[in-house]
Design a protein around this motif. Structure first.
Motif, mmCIF file in Angstrom:
data_model
loop_
_atom_site.group_PDB
_atom_site.id
_atom_site.type_symbol
_atom_site.label_atom_id
_atom_site.label_comp_id
_atom_site.label_asym_id
_atom_site.label_seq_id
_atom_site.Cartn_x
_atom_site.Cartn_y
_atom_site.Cartn_z
ATOM 1 N N MET A 299 -0.151 -7.694 -1.679
ATOM 2 C CA MET A 299 -1.070 -7.002 -1.913
ATOM 3 C C MET A 299 -1.957 -6.608 -0.663
ATOM 4 O O MET A 299 -2.984 -8.031 -0.297
ATOM 5 N N GLU A 300 -2.266 -5.635 -0.454
ATOM 6 C CA GLU A 300 -3.120 -5.034 1.632
ATOM 7 C C GLU A 300 -5.285 -5.555 1.001
ATOM 8 O O GLU A 300 -4.607 -5.589 -0.413
ATOM 9 N N ASN A 301 -5.322 -5.662 1.940
ATOM 10 C CA ASN A 301 -7.136 -6.320 1.820
ATOM 11 C C ASN A 301 -7.737 -5.033 1.409
ATOM 12 O O ASN A 301 -7.690 -4.223 2.198
ATOM 13 N N LYS A 302 -8.080 -4.878 0.326
ATOM 14 C CA LYS A 302 -8.594 -3.650 -0.564
ATOM 15 C C LYS A 302 -9.997 -2.980 0.591
ATOM 16 O O LYS A 302 -10.223 -2.342 0.934
ATOM 17 N N ARG A 303 -10.982 -4.068 0.420
ATOM 18 C CA ARG A 303 -12.065 -4.034 1.466
ATOM 19 C C ARG A 303 -11.533 -3.930 2.621
ATOM 20 O O ARG A 303 -12.285 -2.559 3.767
ATOM 21 N N GLU A 304 -10.774 -3.636 3.583
ATOM 22 C CA GLU A 304 -10.719 -3.804 4.806
ATOM 23 C C GLU A 304 -10.188 -2.245 5.138
ATOM 24 O O GLU A 304 -10.355 -1.474 5.676
ATOM 25 N N LEU A 305 -9.535 -1.864 4.079
ATOM 26 C CA LEU A 305 -8.692 0.008 4.054
ATOM 27 C C LEU A 305 -9.882 0.415 3.790
ATOM 28 O O LEU A 305 -10.085 1.495 4.561
#
Length: 148
Positions: A1-7
């Motif tokens: 899963m991608e880093n939500k904060r980075e998004l």
């Protein structure tokens, strides 16, 4: 899963929310928070200062300073409420309405361009996802104003 904060960090930067000024209309520089205040004054019918501050989750002292600046810029008018002179009602001046319309048109042009990069299914998916995200955020018991 991608880093939500980075998004969210990248989304914030791409939306220009970290810029000192979110937009310039003629010789007028508008900050992101001023843009949000103008938007809410335009959207709500004869709002009080407290109503807009609450909508934007701002403390009234910080909000009052922003309103003073917008009044000095001749974009916002502050009028005592007829039923209670302690309450100030906010409205946009003619110049404030022009600024609101200009920002709205600019944002709509930008978003139209962004969404034109997607097919219809992708557009609908993103819009639906944003609606779901907003709904979930409104139910969260953790308030982001206390986070870094």
């Amino acid at each position: 899963m991608e880093n939500k904060r980075e998004l969210f960090q990248v989304l914030t930067r791409r939306f220009g929310l970290l810029n000192k000024n979110c937009c310039s209309i003629g010789a007028i520089d508008i900050s992101a928070i001023q843009s949000h205040i103008i938007y809410e004054i335009e959207k709500q019918h004869t709002p009080s200062m407290q109503q807009i501050a609450d909508t934007l989750a701002m403390d009234i002292t910080t909000f009052s300073r922003q309103i003073q600046t917008l009044v000095k810029m001749e974009l916002v008018k502050k009028t005592p409420a007829a039923e209670d002179k302690r309450v100030s009602i906010l409205s946009l001046t003619v110049q404030g309405k022009f600024v609101a319309t200009t920002i709205d048109e600019s944002m709509n042009t930008y978003l139209d361009d962004v969404f034109s990069q997607m097919n219809e299914f992708e557009r609908e998916t993103v819009i639906r996802s944003l609606e779901l995200l907003n709904k979930a955020m409104s139910k969260s018991t953790v308030c982001c104003s206390t986070m870094c």
